[in-house]
Design a protein around this motif. Structure first.
Motif, short mmCIF file in Angstrom:
data_model
loop_
_atom_site.label_atom_id
_atom_site.label_comp_id
_atom_site.label_asym_id
_atom_site.label_seq_id
_atom_site.Cartn_x
_atom_site.Cartn_y
_atom_site.Cartn_z
N GLN A 32 7.66 8.59 -8.24
CA GLN A 32 6.79 8.53 -7.08
C GLN A 32 6.22 7.13 -6.95
OE1 GLN A 32 6.17 11.37 -5.06
NE2 GLN A 32 7.84 12.16 -6.27
N SER A 33 6.05 6.70 -5.73
CA SER A 33 5.35 5.45 -5.51
C SER A 33 4.43 5.65 -4.32
CB SER A 33 6.32 4.29 -5.24
OG SER A 33 7.00 4.48 -4.03
N ASP A 57 2.96 -2.92 -12.84
CA ASP A 57 2.93 -1.74 -13.69
C ASP A 57 2.12 -0.66 -13.00
OD1 ASP A 57 3.23 -0.03 -15.82
OD2 ASP A 57 1.57 -0.88 -16.96
N PRO A 58 2.76 0.37 -12.49
CA PRO A 58 4.17 0.72 -12.68
C PRO A 58 5.07 -0.16 -11.82
CG PRO A 58 3.13 2.32 -11.23
CD PRO A 58 2.06 1.38 -11.69
N VAL A 59 6.34 -0.13 -12.15
CA VAL A 59 7.31 -0.92 -11.41
C VAL A 59 7.53 -0.30 -10.03
CG1 VAL A 59 8.44 -1.70 -13.52
CG2 VAL A 59 9.31 0.32 -12.34
N MET A 60 8.06 -1.11 -9.12
CA MET A 60 8.35 -0.63 -7.78
C MET A 60 9.67 0.13 -7.77
SD MET A 60 7.22 -3.84 -5.33
CE MET A 60 8.90 -4.11 -4.93
N ASN A 105 9.71 -5.41 -10.99
CA ASN A 105 8.70 -5.36 -12.04
C ASN A 105 7.75 -6.56 -12.10
OD1 ASN A 105 10.44 -7.28 -13.05
ND2 ASN A 105 10.68 -6.32 -15.04
N GLN A 106 7.84 -7.48 -11.14
CA GLN A 106 6.94 -8.62 -11.13
C GLN A 106 6.97 -9.31 -9.77
OE1 GLN A 106 8.37 -11.26 -14.18
NE2 GLN A 106 9.90 -12.18 -12.87
N PHE A 107 5.94 -10.13 -9.54
CA PHE A 107 5.94 -10.98 -8.35
C PHE A 107 5.39 -12.34 -8.76
CE2 PHE A 107 1.75 -9.13 -8.36
CZ PHE A 107 0.91 -10.12 -7.88
#
Length: 172
Positions: A32-33, A57-60, A105-107
């Motif tokens: 879920q997101s 965190d959590p990852v997309m 997982n990051q930007f």
């Protein structure tokens, strides 16, 4: 012969249409997101290469997206501008811009421009900046059917994705 075929068809339809059993157990819940917003305040220095990376965190999930907005004015009402934002220096001869990239997982937010030495940029351009990061969900079945908002309008995005930005979490 036709009567026998018709009889078999009627009996077959009756038998197969009334086959019903108990409902099986529910399947596993998939990842879920949800749309969210948070704030970061990076300092862009030579030590970090004028680039700051943050983990997610959590990852997309696949299909999710990130929008990053720069705080450009606080005169009564905060005003946000969607990156990239280009600025002109030295009488318009040189440029620098804030931009960003992201993965699941990051930007990363960074400064890029035509200057050979970003340390020559005003400290107000490099230090103590405030950005809002908005994660919008890809296809949730509900928002997919709605018209897309004007992504350059922070408030339209917040409203469209039903994001509560009254208490934005700040990430260091």
């Amino acid at each position: 012969m036709k009567k026998i075929l018709i009889l078999f068809a009627v009996v077959g339809l009756t038998v197969f249409s009334s086959c019903e059993g108990p409902e099986g157990p529910p399947g596993p819940v998939g990842p879920q997101s949800e749309a969210e917003v948070f704030e970061v305040g990076p300092d862009f220095t030579a030590g970090n290469g004028y680039s700051v990376t943050y983990p997610l965190d959590p990852v997309m999930l696949s299909g999710d997206n990130i929008l990053v907005y720069e705080l450009v004015s606080t005169g009564g009402v905060d005003t946000w501008a969607l990156l990239p934002q280009v600025y002109y220096f030295n009488n318009g001869l040189e440029t620098a811009q804030y931009n960003y990239t992201f993965t699941y997982n990051q930007f990363r937010i960074f400064i890029k421009g035509s200057l050979s030495d970003y340390s020559q940029l005003p400290s107000s351009f490099r230090l103590g900046k405030t950005f809002r990061v908005v994660i919008i969900i890809g296809n949730d079945g509900v928002n997919a059917k709605k018209a897309k908002p004007d992504y350059s309008d922070y408030n339209a995005v917040i409203e469209r994705y039903n994001i509560d930005d009254s208490n934005v979490k700040k990430i260091d």
